[in-house]
Design a protein around this motif. Structure first.
Motif, mmCIF file in Angstrom:
data_model
loop_
_atom_site.group_PDB
_atom_site.id
_atom_site.type_symbol
_atom_site.label_atom_id
_atom_site.label_comp_id
_atom_site.label_asym_id
_atom_site.label_seq_id
_atom_site.Cartn_x
_atom_site.Cartn_y
_atom_site.Cartn_z
ATOM 1 N N ALA A 103 10.253 0.544 -9.046
ATOM 2 C CA ALA A 103 11.481 0.201 -8.323
ATOM 3 C C ALA A 103 11.953 -1.203 -8.646
ATOM 4 N N SER A 104 11.040 -2.084 -9.042
ATOM 5 C CA SER A 104 11.418 -3.471 -9.313
ATOM 6 C C SER A 104 11.932 -3.668 -10.748
ATOM 7 N N GLU A 105 11.857 -2.615 -11.567
ATOM 8 C CA GLU A 105 12.340 -2.746 -12.952
ATOM 9 C C GLU A 105 13.833 -2.631 -13.032
ATOM 10 N N GLU B 81 -2.196 3.998 -1.439
ATOM 11 C CA GLU B 81 -1.981 2.606 -1.817
ATOM 12 C C GLU B 81 -1.642 2.494 -3.301
ATOM 13 N N GLU B 82 -2.331 3.267 -4.118
ATOM 14 C CA GLU B 82 -2.044 3.279 -5.554
ATOM 15 C C GLU B 82 -0.633 3.809 -5.817
ATOM 16 N N LEU B 83 -0.243 4.864 -5.123
ATOM 17 C CA LEU B 83 1.098 5.421 -5.268
ATOM 18 C C LEU B 83 2.155 4.386 -4.884
ATOM 19 N N VAL B 84 1.939 3.700 -3.786
ATOM 20 C CA VAL B 84 2.882 2.661 -3.327
ATOM 21 C C VAL B 84 3.000 1.564 -4.376
ATOM 22 N N PHE B 85 1.878 1.164 -4.955
ATOM 23 C CA PHE B 85 1.900 0.139 -6.002
ATOM 24 C C PHE B 85 2.745 0.588 -7.187
ATOM 25 N N ARG B 86 2.532 1.826 -7.618
ATOM 26 C CA ARG B 86 3.271 2.348 -8.783
ATOM 27 C C ARG B 86 4.751 2.481 -8.480
ATOM 28 N N PRO C 240 17.507 2.957 -1.966
ATOM 29 C CA PRO C 240 17.525 1.624 -1.355
ATOM 30 C C PRO C 240 17.431 0.541 -2.423
ATOM 31 N N ASP C 241 17.827 -0.651 -2.051
ATOM 32 C CA ASP C 241 17.718 -1.787 -2.957
ATOM 33 C C ASP C 241 16.285 -2.296 -3.031
ATOM 34 N N LEU C 242 15.561 -2.145 -1.929
ATOM 35 C CA LEU C 242 14.192 -2.646 -1.835
ATOM 36 C C LEU C 242 13.339 -1.666 -1.039
ATOM 37 N N PHE C 243 12.034 -1.746 -1.267
ATOM 38 C CA PHE C 243 11.074 -0.979 -0.477
ATOM 39 C C PHE C 243 10.082 -1.936 0.155
ATOM 40 N N PHE C 244 9.651 -1.606 1.357
ATOM 41 C CA PHE C 244 8.515 -2.269 1.996
ATOM 42 C C PHE C 244 7.641 -1.135 2.508
ATOM 43 N N MET C 245 6.449 -0.994 1.927
ATOM 44 C CA MET C 245 5.589 0.146 2.264
ATOM 45 C C MET C 245 4.158 -0.325 2.504
#
Length: 172
Positions: free
Chosen positions: A170-172, A160-165, A110-115
């Motif tokens: 993904a944003s790089e 939550e930590e996994l989602v942050f990482r 995907p282009d973006l994630f929302f988790m």
């Protein structure tokens, strides 16, 4: 379809974005072709691949129909952006189930994630009776789930930590 045609015509040559929250298998080929614009984004609220979590939420099961629909989206609307939405801490889900859902979502490119973390919003089944779902939640806003039948409090924090990482990578 009329709305998509009108938005497409209005936005031609302009910097603007339109996001459509939908269950991707509902989109037919004609609609997908109309979504083929940089200004359009599909937010695919999959939430989880875990059948127990989806059943608790009264959501349709994710299966071959979703994979097929995502393939059709990429083929017929390559300029449309895809936002994959997963939720962690859901009743009926587990850390392993969430990781499996996340692996599948990453494979969709995907282009973006929302988790976000699961919420126990007042008025929703989970918010009205969290105990029925084996869950504990914050008493006040934003009513985040603290634990559930498949996630201990520590496992919710680890997710939550996994989602942050993943979000940072993904944003790089």
């Amino acid at each position: 379809r009329r709305l998509l045609r009108r938005l497409g015509a209005m936005s031609r040559g302009r910097w603007c974005n339109y996001c459509f929250q939908t269950w991707v298998p509902r989109l037919d080929d004609e609609t997908l072709r109309l979504l083929d614009r940089e200004q359009f984004k599909i937010a695919a609220g999959v939430e989880s691949l875990n059948p127990a979590a989806l059943a608790a939420l009264h959501r349709p099961l994710v299966g071959e129909n979703v994979n097929s629909a995502l393939g059709r989206l990429r083929a017929l609307a390559p300029r449309c952006r895809l936002e994959m939405q997963l939720v962690y801490g859901l009743p009926g889900d587990t850390p392993a189930g969430f990781r499996a859902s996340l692996g599948w979502a990453l494979a969709q490119e995907p282009d973006l994630f929302f988790m976000p973390r699961a919420l126990a919003l007042p008025g929703a089944d989970l918010g009205r009776d969290p105990a029925r779902f084996g869950a504990a939640a914050e008493a006040g806003p934003p009513h985040r789930l603290l634990s559930s039948s498949g996630f201990t409090a520590a496992e919710v924090e680890a997710a939550e930590e996994l989602v942050f990482r993943v979000g940072a990578l993904a944003s790089e």
